[in-house]
Design a protein around this motif. Structure first.
Motif, mmCIF file in Angstrom:
data_model
loop_
_atom_site.group_PDB
_atom_site.id
_atom_site.type_symbol
_atom_site.label_atom_id
_atom_site.label_comp_id
_atom_site.label_asym_id
_atom_site.label_seq_id
_atom_site.Cartn_x
_atom_site.Cartn_y
_atom_site.Cartn_z
ATOM 1 N N LEU A 278 -23.845 -3.351 -30.099
ATOM 2 C CA LEU A 278 -23.636 -3.623 -28.893
ATOM 3 C C LEU A 278 -24.508 -3.252 -27.625
ATOM 4 C CD1 LEU A 278 -19.729 -2.902 -28.753
ATOM 5 C CD2 LEU A 278 -20.845 -5.085 -28.941
ATOM 6 N N ARG A 279 -25.230 -2.249 -27.904
ATOM 7 C CA ARG A 279 -26.228 -1.886 -26.728
ATOM 8 C C ARG A 279 -27.446 -2.674 -26.965
ATOM 9 N NH1 ARG A 279 -27.584 2.158 -23.336
ATOM 10 N NH2 ARG A 279 -29.554 1.676 -22.373
ATOM 11 N N LYS A 280 -27.846 -3.199 -28.369
ATOM 12 C CA LYS A 280 -28.902 -4.100 -28.694
ATOM 13 C C LYS A 280 -28.630 -5.449 -28.087
ATOM 14 C CE LYS A 280 -30.609 -3.709 -32.874
ATOM 15 N NZ LYS A 280 -30.742 -3.728 -34.082
ATOM 16 N N ILE A 281 -27.375 -5.908 -28.203
ATOM 17 C CA ILE A 281 -26.921 -7.301 -27.595
ATOM 18 C C ILE A 281 -27.153 -6.974 -26.179
ATOM 19 C CG2 ILE A 281 -25.228 -8.676 -27.307
ATOM 20 C CD1 ILE A 281 -24.233 -8.080 -29.935
ATOM 21 N N LEU A 282 -26.570 -6.104 -25.486
ATOM 22 C CA LEU A 282 -26.757 -5.958 -24.285
ATOM 23 C C LEU A 282 -28.074 -6.010 -23.507
ATOM 24 C CD1 LEU A 282 -25.222 -5.740 -21.290
ATOM 25 C CD2 LEU A 282 -25.307 -3.334 -21.887
ATOM 26 N N ASP A 283 -29.010 -5.276 -24.417
ATOM 27 C CA ASP A 283 -30.473 -5.288 -23.911
ATOM 28 C C ASP A 283 -31.311 -6.329 -24.054
ATOM 29 O OD1 ASP A 283 -29.920 -2.430 -23.303
ATOM 30 O OD2 ASP A 283 -30.819 -1.594 -24.899
ATOM 31 N N MET A 284 -30.619 -7.107 -25.129
ATOM 32 C CA MET A 284 -31.326 -8.544 -25.308
ATOM 33 C C MET A 284 -31.032 -9.554 -24.282
ATOM 34 S SD MET A 284 -32.227 -8.363 -29.499
ATOM 35 C CE MET A 284 -33.242 -7.286 -30.246
#
Length: 1178
Positions: A278-284
């Motif tokens: 989820l953090r990866k999705i948010l950051d991208m």
């Protein structure tokens, strides 16, 4: 792409144009501009509440300083309605004390109602202009300050969370009305309810509701139903992260966009463990720069760098705007700390979200397993997509069953970490790669293995209920596999029937096995239990319970005694190898010696058939145990099972220790008083004693009655009579030589008895002083118990000369032979009565004389009935047939008798030579250095009478053998004359003599074969230290018949004929030719010439054995070998040559040649002399 959802470019351009030069259309009515905004508000009673709020927020000076402003003024009704749900506005209206002197929050909300420009008219229809307000959003002061406000005028400071930019607001016209605060599509917002009023330094637009400033991004996300999935999967931590960032441009995919994900990934994102993804999705999807990127700045070629490091390319076309591969669905959703853009698909590069084992485990009902891994900080094991693993995962229902008890590890504990690591196997092990009994390395690093990888056992069995060969029953560490495995890129997941518990310490691992309980009890009785639990990298070879019985009850009793703790501890540590050796190491490795914790080595030999034998560093001669590799895993290594207890060289099992274990204190006293105390101590005999030169490499076996066996004996009388006492002790002492190849070598594990008990006879120290000193061991057929008695004892009914064997134990001192045999009573030396000692032998001898006299009397009667005169020496001339037939009966009888006497002479002279020959032929390679060594060792062991061991069978069979031989020889010559009536020569040729000799061996073999079989077995017993198994000819024949019937008795008949046929041919031919050549001229060969007979007989013997040695070697081996060793004469020859070379066929040639001349000279001398005597008598 969802092209239908794209925002029209015209709408975006209209918004941009509105920011630059808002289109104006005149209001239908406007008031005069002779007032200020504050005055105008004061003149209109509908704005009284607003004025109160402006005063509380200290914004009156600000409004007076503005020039060309627009105020969206909420009416009293709008403010009253808003104050019902907004406590800040309600408290401000009521005059309550606000949290701070600046009234920051109220000022910010009122600034959102102000534009720093005057709106001359409404925007055109369908146009949605965008305006900048005086609100510069910033984070609230926390905690609120009580400091006085700065000096007026308080103008907005261009800083805040939008990167020095004010918050924006849209205005949309709908016919004659207008809405303020609409979205990009002109929807929503607050309705303008009052006409535009010119207020001198600005304009006022009355609105029916209070304008709410845009909230933070997290709140904005939660308010849009089209991105509800994004809101649902975002954790509270990520939402808090959104609230704490500034200048954020966030692209959020709509709900439909998430359908493009793999179902496993989508389900994983909904779990509580997807924070990383989820953090990866948010950051991208987030762009954080020094400014907010509104849609009015979008243009083709614009590249935005996300927090995740990816690049988003903007492409503006007439059809719409694309952000990367996604279409812009809705732009510019305003927020206090950024802006939100809705896109049609995920802005993720390929493989940004990889399907890890964790995602599969969560979707396959293994959430509790994953939860435990998270609590133990082992999540990297299920998120690693490069390292191949085999995961043994219990499902939730399994873990619920096993992890609710108090015995299970606490979450996050080291014990839990060890248990979880044990469920991960290095490598990707598909069912086709698994082998039954294999050991696979896990991710558990065990301190007890010097931080090496602990292994897990694999069992693979065929599923009989399934026809497919691919269906197998698989288990890991005793836990069964449920269903088929799931392959996940680098990993393979097996679903287990229960959690797999790492191996416990060595003693705890062995506790469930009842077969190992005696060894464990011995360990716990010492101080070495902790050492065995904690010693790293060890392999325990634990003897089974029956090993202590096989060890000998006396040895077990000694080791378990309180006074023998040190010996017991050394024995225990001798079973612990100081390396980890799994089964495959023993089966496939090349190492043979292994160091133990005790300090000495164990030797492990692997036979051709795969059997593993363990030999200890000490103990007695031939001590072995069969190793059963079991791979019972422990924290510190592995456990295997052993058939026997191993004794190290540090443990001395003396006769004295075993006597003490046998409760033989009284017997020990007798031994000491008899002068044999050195036997108890296991030391050499004292110098000058009779045993100092005789003992050599001899061990001792002591028959020891327990103390209770002496309760009915007068010990005082025994002690006082030293000679009798020594005789008693001597009767119980058996000299035991090194056993070499024992009878029990066929079962090397059954080697823990001091002696062989099955029908075995042994000489004792008493044997040299008494004919009744030997002891005989036998097994009772009814009770199967062993008994020992004095051999030859008669008339006592076994009351004093026989005892039951109770237990035994072998000693390790000296040559490693001998020990103690516990018996139930004292054996009193046997002294027979006059009748048994002299009467019976005299009667038997007298009866023999009578039988012999009767035999010769019968011969005399037969002689008197025959009137034809005959001589022994068959004439070489061809007499008339009538003369030959007339004396044939008489000649046959004389040949029979003369042959018997000749045979007796042959045995008396040649038996020592024959025994030497036989022992050399049958002994193991290296047993004897030569013929003289055989004689020396035989005399040393058995005395001079030992050279005549096995003489009874040939003596008993000599009369029929030699009688038939000489009779058959004469008969064969007569047959040759009968079949050649027209012969020209009156004498037989050498070839005809040889033929007659060969034919004579045929009937003789019927008697020779069984006699030779018995003779060979009697001759070979006792060699190499082996026990005496047979007591005589009858005993041999009884055993042979019981073993295999007549077939066993007549074994070697073919080999006997192969020896005697050619041998007899050379024998008789050589005798006839030599005797004739040595007879003086003018003398008849029938005349008794001593020199000629001796020379001719010796020559005949040499000629015979020159041909007969190879078949004689094969015959001896066939007749002495165990049943099944050889399938026939040729098989015996092949194996003998393969094992010992061709020279083995000539073993015993020297003794045979040495025996041939004197024995056969004696034979013919006896024959000729007895025949001459018979001719004179009859």
């Amino acid at each position: 792409m969802h092209l239908s959802a794209r925002l029209p470019l015209a709408l975006l351009l209209a918004g941009a144009a509105a920011l630059e030069t808002p289109p104006q259309s005149p209001w239908e009515s406007t008031s005069a501009s002779s007032k200020t905004i504050v005055v105008a508000l004061g003149d209109d009673p509908d704005y009284s509440s607003l004025l109160v709020l402006l005063q509380r927020a200290r914004l009156i000076p600000t409004l007076n300083r503005l020039d060309g402003a627009t105020l969206f003024a909420p009416t009293n009704d709008a403010i009253s309605k808003h104050s019902l749900t907004n406590s800040l506005w309600r408290e401000a209206l009521e005059g309550s004390s606000l949290p701070d002197n600046i009234n920051e929050q109220l000022r910010q909300q009122l600034f959102y109602h102000l534009l720093n420009q005057s709106l001359p008219a409404l925007p055109a229809e369908k146009e949605i202009p965008v305006y900048k307000t005086l609100l510069y959003p910033r984070k609230a002061i926390d905690p609120p300050t009580r400091e006085p406000p700065p000096s007026p005028p308080w103008m907005p400071i261009p800083t805040g969370t939008l990167g020095h930019e004010p918050q924006r607001i849209r205005l949309a016209a709908h016919g004659k009305s207008a809405d303020v605060g609409v979205d990009a599509f002109g929807k929503g917002g607050v309705n303008v309810v009052k006409e535009l009023q010119d207020a001198g330094n600005g304009v006022i637009l009355g609105i029916g509701e209070v304008l709410e400033p845009p909230p933070d991004l997290a709140t904005v996300v939660s308010q849009h139903s089209s991105i509800s999935f994004f809101h649902e999967i975002m954790t509270s931590e990520l939402m808090q992260y959104l609230n704490t960032t500034s200048e954020t441009t966030l692209f959020v995919p709509t709900d439909v966009a998430w359908d493009a994900l793999h179902p496993i990934e989508r389900l994983y994102l909904e779990s509580e463990y997807a924070s990383n993804d989820l953090r990866k999705i948010l950051d991208m999807h987030s762009v954080i720069e020094e400014h907010v990127t509104w849609s009015d700045s979008f243009k083709s070629g614009l590249n935005l760098t996300t927090v995740g490091g990816t690049t988003l390319s903007v492409d503006v076309t007439p059809e719409g705007t694309n952000i990367g591969s996604a279409a812009l669905v809705q732009p510019d959703i305003y927020a206090s700390n950024g802006v939100l853009h809705l896109v049609s698909s995920l802005l993720l590069p390929p493989d940004a979200l990889q399907l890890t084992p964790e995602k599969y485990l969560l979707t396959l009902n293994c959430t509790k397993f994953v939860s435990l891994l998270h609590s133990a900080e082992l999540v990297h094991l299920i998120n690693d997509t490069e390292t191949p693993y085999t995961i043994l995962a219990p499902r939730d229902d399994i873990l619920s069953m096993f992890f609710e008890g108090p015995e299970m590890p606490e979450p996050g504990s080291e014990e839990l970490k060890k248990l979880l690591r044990y469920h991960f196997i290095s490598g990707k092990w598909t069912p086709s790669k698994l082998k039954n009994g294999g050991l696979l390395e896990t991710e558990l690093l065990e301190p007890g293995l010097n931080n090496g990888h602990q292994v897990v056992a694999v069992e693979v069995q065929k599923n009989d209920q399934k026809k497919s060969s691919d269906d197998k029953l698989i288990s890991f560490g005793g836990a069964s596999v449920i269903g088929k495995p799931i392959e996940v890129k680098n990993a393979l997941i097996y679903f287990m029937s229960r959690p797999i518990v790492p191996p416990p310490d060595a003693l705890q691992a062995a506790l469930p096995s009842l077969e190992l309980s005696q060894f464990l009890a011995a360990v716990f009785s010492t101080t070495k239990a902790k050492l065995l639990r904690k010693s790293p990298s060890t392999s325990l070879l634990i003897p089974r319970n029956d090993a202590f019985k096989r060890l000998g009850l006396l040895v077990s009793a000694h080791l378990l005694a309180a006074s023998s703790t040190e010996d017991l501890e050394n024995v225990i540590l001798h079973h612990a190898l100081n390396t980890v050796e799994y089964a495959h190491s023993f089966k496939n490795g090349s190492q043979h010696s292994f160091a133990t914790l005790e300090g000495t080595d164990l030797k492990i030999d692997r036979l051709v058939n795969g059997t593993l034998y363990v030999s200890s560093s000490g103990g007695w001669a031939g001590l072995k145990g069969e190793l059963s590799p079991r791979d019972l895993l422990t924290q510190t290594g592995v456990i295997h099972e052993l058939s026997d207890v191993m004794i190290p060289r540090s443990v001395d099992l003396t006769i004295g220790k075993l006597v003490k274990a046998a409760r033989g204190g009284t017997m020990a006293t007798l031994v000491n008083k008899a002068g044999f105390e050195w036997i108890l101590n296991g030391t050499a005999p004292p110098e000058g004693s009779p045993w100092s030169e005789k003992s050599g490499n001899v061990g001792w076996t002591l028959l020891c009655p327990p103390d209770e066996a002496f309760k009915n004996l007068n010990l005082t009388q025994i002690y006082s009579d030293v000679v009798n006492l020594q005789s008693i002790v001597a009767q119980h002492l058996i000299p035991t030589v090194p056993l070499g190849k024992r009878v029990m070598d066929s079962n090397p594990l059954y080697n823990n008895r001091p002696l062989v008990f099955d029908d075995a006879t042994y000489t004792t120290v008493q044997s040299s002083a008494s004919a009744y000193g030997d002891l005989l061991f036998q097994q009772r057929s009814d009770t199967k118990e062993y008994v020992v008695g004095i051999k030859g004892a008669r008339g006592t009914n076994g009351q004093a000369d026989a005892a039951r064997v109770l237990s035994w134990g072998r000693s390790t001192t000296g040559s490693g032979t001998g020990g103690v045999i516990q018996i139930d009573r004292l054996l009193i030396p046997y002294r027979p009565s006059w009748w048994f000692e002299y009467g019976a032998p005299t009667s038997v001898g007298g009866l023999g004389v009578i039988v012999i006299c009767a035999f010769f009397y019968g011969v005399r009667i037969l002689w008197n009935r025959d009137t034809t005169e005959a001589t022994y020496e068959p004439s070489s001339e061809a007499p008339a047939v009538e003369e030959r037939l007339a004396g044939s009966a008489t000649e046959s009888v004389k040949s029979f008798i003369a042959g018997g006497f000749g045979g007796v002479c042959a045995v008396l002279v040649g038996h020592p030579f024959d025994l030497t020959k036989t022992r050399m032929q049958t002994a193991a390679p290296g047993a004897y250095k030569g013929a003289l060594d055989v004689v020396k060792k035989t005399v040393a062991q058995d005395g001079i009478t030992g050279l005549y061991r096995g003489m009874v069978p040939p003596l008993l069979g000599v009369t029929p053998i030699f009688a038939m031989s000489f009779w058959a020889y004469d008969t064969s010559k007569q047959l040759i004359f009968a079949f050649t009536p027209d012969r020209t020569s009156e004498s037989l040729s050498v070839a005809e003599l040889a033929t007659a000799g060969f034919l004579s061996a045929v009937p003789t073999t019927l008697v020779t074969a069984p006699v030779e079989r018995a003779k060979v077995l009697l001759q070979v017993q006792g060699q190499g230290g082996a026990a005496v198994k047979y007591s005589g000819v009858t005993d041999v024949l009884k055993h042979l018949y019981r073993e295999g019937g007549l077939r066993s008795i007549f074994r070697g008949t073919g080999a006997t004929l192969a020896r005697d046929g050619p041998g007899s041919a050379a024998y008789f031919a050589a005798y006839e030719v030599t005797k004739k050549a040595l007879t003086p001229a003018g003398a008849s060969p029938s005349e008794l010439n001593l020199g000629a007979i001796i020379m001719a007989g010796g020559t005949a013997g040499v000629a015979m054995w020159a041909l007969a040695i190879p078949p004689d070697v094969l015959k001896s081996r066939i007749q002495s070998a165990p049943t099944g060793t050889y399938s026939g004469l040729l098989d015996c020859a092949r194996k003998t040559i393969a094992q010992d070379g061709v020279r083995a066929l000539w073993k015993g040639f020297g003794p045979a040649m040495a025996r041939a001349f004197p024995a056969n000279a004696a034979t013919f001398l006896g024959v000729e002399a007895s025949r001459n005597l018979l001719d004179k008598m009859f």
